[in-house]
Design an enzyme around this catalytic site. Sequence first.
Site, PDB file in Angstrom:
ATOM      1  CD  GLU A 211      16.134 -11.235 -12.167  1.00 46.17           C
ATOM      2  OE1 GLU A 211      15.772 -11.962 -11.240  1.00 46.17           O
ATOM      3  OE2 GLU A 211      15.677 -10.099 -12.358  1.00 46.17           O
TER       4      GLU A 211
ATOM      5  CD  GLU B 294       8.709  -9.883 -11.592  1.00 44.76           C
ATOM      6  OE1 GLU B 294       9.891  -9.572 -11.750  1.00 44.76           O
ATOM      7  OE2 GLU B 294       8.104  -9.685 -10.526  1.00 44.76           O
TER       8      GLU B 294
ATOM      9  CE  LYS C 285      12.369  -9.150 -13.412  1.00 43.98           C
ATOM     10  NZ  LYS C 285      13.263  -9.203 -12.275  1.00 43.98           N
TER      11      LYS C 285
ATOM     12  CB  CYS D 139      -0.927   0.103   1.197  1.00 42.75           C
ATOM     13  SG  CYS D 139      -2.062  -1.262   1.377  1.00 42.75           S
TER      14      CYS D 139
ATOM     15  CG  ASN E 252       2.103   0.529   3.955  1.00 46.69           C
ATOM     16  OD1 ASN E 252       1.769  -0.618   3.721  1.00 46.69           O
ATOM     17  ND2 ASN E 252       3.345   0.951   3.823  1.00 46.69           N
ATOM     18  N   GLY E 253       0.201  -1.242   6.320  1.00 53.46           N
ATOM     19  CA  GLY E 253       0.705  -2.140   7.362  1.00 53.46           C
ATOM     20  C   GLY E 253      -0.371  -3.121   7.759  1.00 53.46           C
TER      21      GLY E 253
ATOM     22  CD1 TRP F 243      -0.648  -5.892  -3.762  1.00 52.55           C
ATOM     23  CD2 TRP F 243      -0.505  -6.744  -1.700  1.00 52.55           C
ATOM     24  NE1 TRP F 243      -0.290  -7.221  -3.875  1.00 52.55           N
ATOM     25  CE2 TRP F 243      -0.199  -7.761  -2.630  1.00 52.55           C
ATOM     26  CE3 TRP F 243      -0.481  -7.050  -0.348  1.00 52.55           C
ATOM     27  CZ2 TRP F 243       0.130  -9.055  -2.252  1.00 52.55           C
ATOM     28  CZ3 TRP F 243      -0.161  -8.338   0.036  1.00 52.55           C
ATOM     29  CH2 TRP F 243       0.142  -9.331  -0.908  1.00 52.55           C
TER      30      TRP F 243
ATOM     31  CE  LYS G 207      10.576  -1.826  -7.641  1.00 48.54           C
ATOM     32  NZ  LYS G 207      11.220  -2.751  -8.580  1.00 48.54           N
TER      33      LYS G 207
ATOM     34  CG  HIS H 248      20.505 -34.779 -12.185  1.00 52.17           C
ATOM     35  ND1 HIS H 248      21.071 -36.023 -12.047  1.00 52.17           N
ATOM     36  CD2 HIS H 248      21.542 -33.920 -12.370  1.00 52.17           C
ATOM     37  CE1 HIS H 248      22.394 -35.920 -12.119  1.00 52.17           C
ATOM     38  NE2 HIS H 248      22.706 -34.648 -12.329  1.00 52.17           N
TER      39      HIS H 248
ATOM     40  NE  ARG I  20       4.560   1.666  -0.450  1.00 58.14           N
ATOM     41  CZ  ARG I  20       5.683   1.360   0.166  1.00 58.14           C
ATOM     42  NH1 ARG I  20       6.824   1.644  -0.412  1.00 58.14           N
ATOM     43  NH2 ARG I  20       5.676   0.780   1.336  1.00 58.14           N
TER      44      ARG I  20
HETATM   45  O1  M6R Z   1      12.951  -4.569  -2.548  1.00 57.72           O
HETATM   46  P1  M6R Z   1      13.575  -5.939  -2.585  1.00 57.72           P
HETATM   47  O2  M6R Z   1      14.761  -6.034  -3.445  1.00 57.72           O
HETATM   48  O3  M6R Z   1      13.848  -6.472  -1.199  1.00 57.72           O
HETATM   49  O4  M6R Z   1      12.442  -6.867  -3.202  1.00 57.72           O
HETATM   50  C1  M6R Z   1      12.607  -8.256  -3.264  1.00 57.72           C
HETATM   51  C2  M6R Z   1      11.592  -8.875  -4.200  1.00 57.72           C
HETATM   52  O5  M6R Z   1      10.295  -8.641  -3.729  1.00 57.72           O
HETATM   53  C3  M6R Z   1      11.720  -8.330  -5.620  1.00 57.72           C
HETATM   54  O6  M6R Z   1      13.006  -8.499  -6.130  1.00 57.72           O
HETATM   55  C4  M6R Z   1      10.721  -9.050  -6.545  1.00 57.72           C
HETATM   56  O7  M6R Z   1      11.073 -10.387  -6.686  1.00 57.72           O
HETATM   57  C5  M6R Z   1      10.662  -8.343  -7.904  1.00 57.72           C
HETATM   58  N1  M6R Z   1       9.294  -8.159  -8.297  1.00 57.72           N
HETATM   59  C6  M6R Z   1      11.319  -9.111  -8.989  1.00 57.72           C
HETATM   60  O8  M6R Z   1      11.252  -8.447 -10.199  1.00 57.72           O
END
Ligand code: M6R
Length: 610
Positions: free
Chosen positions: A483, A490, A487, A2, A98-99, A74, A605, A506, A27
């Site tokens: 990675e 997501e 990407k 949030c 937020n929290g 969120w 995020k 394996h 957020r």
């Molecule tokens: O802010 P942070 O780097 O701690 O966030 C960690 C993950 O939430 C963040 O990297 C997430 O996996 C991204 N959406 C990946 O693109």
Amino acid sequence: MCGIVGYVGNRECAPILVDGLRRLEYRGYDSAGLAVHDGQRIHVVRAVGKLRMLEEALVGSPLLGTTGIGHTRWATHGRVSETNAHPHVAGEIAVIHNGIIENHLPLRARLVKAGAKIVSDTDTEIIAHLVDAQCRQGHSLEAAVRLALKEVEGAYAIAVIRQSEPQKVVVAKNASPLVLGLGEGESFCGSDIPAVLPYTRRVIIMEDGQMAVLTSDGIRVTTLDGTPVEPAVKTIDWSPAMAEKSGFKHFMLKEIHEQPRAIEDTLRGRLDRENGDIVPEEIGLSPELATSIERVVLLACGTSHHAAMVGRYYIESLARLPTVVELASEFRNREAVIGPNDLVIAISQSGETLDTLMAAKIAKQRGAKLLALVNVMGSAIARAADAELYTRAGPEIGVASTKCFTAQIAGLLMLAIYLGKRRGTLGKERAEALVEGLAHLPQQMRDVLTGTRQLVLSLARRYMDARDVLFLGRGTSYPIALEGALKLKEISYIHAEGYAAGEMKHGPIALIDPNVPVVVLVPRDEHRDKSMSNLQEAKARGGRILAVATEGDEEARSLSDELVEIPAALSELLPFLLVIPLQLFAYYVADLKGTDVDQPRNLAKTVTVE
Ligand code: M6R
């Protein structure tokens, strides 16, 4: 998660609040809402969905007034609905939050018994009722917030306004981020620096257990029990333009292209090219600590965890230190053995990821030294640490992390060089080559961006309908494969898996058939020949091979269906170059599929829940 914003001053606040929410929408984007005081009354407009839904609602019901608060949600407690959207109102009070309020159920039961009409399923509405009850006892808004928060357990950044105190916003913080902005005749608050950046660069980063009263005359900070605090005012060197799209279709595309600049900034003033070394004062670790530690523990989640995996290769090979990589979200589920001889590095773009923050705090409690490798200045992880090493990537707005990933691995490579030099495990020549390589890296990254963009776009067109995609890599290319898969899944919602190339036989090799594109990373490094064998194994099972290889690798060209070339580089620098075509591939596939690239479904995020 949030995002919250607040404004008090002399300008119409609704456009300022909406602008702040736009910068915070990463957020959370389940719903959004504003509460604005018009001098007489508080008016609230809320809408389910993205911020543009709120903007549309505001066209029909404009909010006029110079004091207000705004929220982008969120969902945690209560489904996504207008009733559960913030701000929440009780009597004279409107609140955004937020929290998570952990004791909201007993508080709700007590309030209902006392006659409160609670209309939403949220924990936040409880705060509104608690504050309103205190106001009805005759307390000022500030005192009412203070008294209400005595009853609340959990994480919060809140902003509260009251009908009978029109020119005031009261805020408080515990465990969720909150930044205050100091303007001329106006004051701001927001969950993050970019929310206030277009209006002021003078900010106060609030500490846990603090509250503040914002008026047009300024900001007064106290502890939650009312003790005055003289807060440090920081001047932020991020420019507002850094939080704009600057002509790119999406923030993610802009941020992919910003990587050479982000690396330049992260390296600036930290490379000692004359001596093939890293400037000690810049790294956050004393030479004594560098030589006394016996182990490194890297803590992170998501993309930052993949950066940690690359970092392990660097630290083990250059500093010869045992290094473990921990998923911060799992670290707390074990009785991890950690102690005073460990250096723990918490890696996080936001510096607010709750799993990483809590894991880092546990490690510190057990006596480990804690270094924060974070992007956001003054963030919770930075504050919890003994020392900070900032990546200087600038604000990252796209939910999919890109420029912060490469900035993190630049930070980890500098740390490994620094440790290796101090510990006598890294020879002069190799150190000099690495430092020179780092200095030239931004230009190589620019070359990869310009050299691969068109080809990767055409590959995205060709493979956008794939149902599954595999990514294979060996050595430092293995976390890059992970990675690349993260990407793609997501933002395009295509099922993708990253595997260590040697692991294929394996089990996962059973997945390969002619409908499964297999992205194989075979740059020229010490693992290239073995990875080429894995490439051929995948090809022999009918997989479509998309190879990323070093320029001029004719064997890779002849054995693959598609080939993306990157320049030759030291093996430690290859991850920076390999990841770019994978980021672009995920971006173009998602854009062609028409997904919401910057705000993919179900994600936020900054993940401040467990
Ligand atoms: O802010 P942070 O780097 O701690 O966030 C960690 C993950 O939430 C963040 O990297 C997430 O996996 C991204 N959406 C990946 O693109």
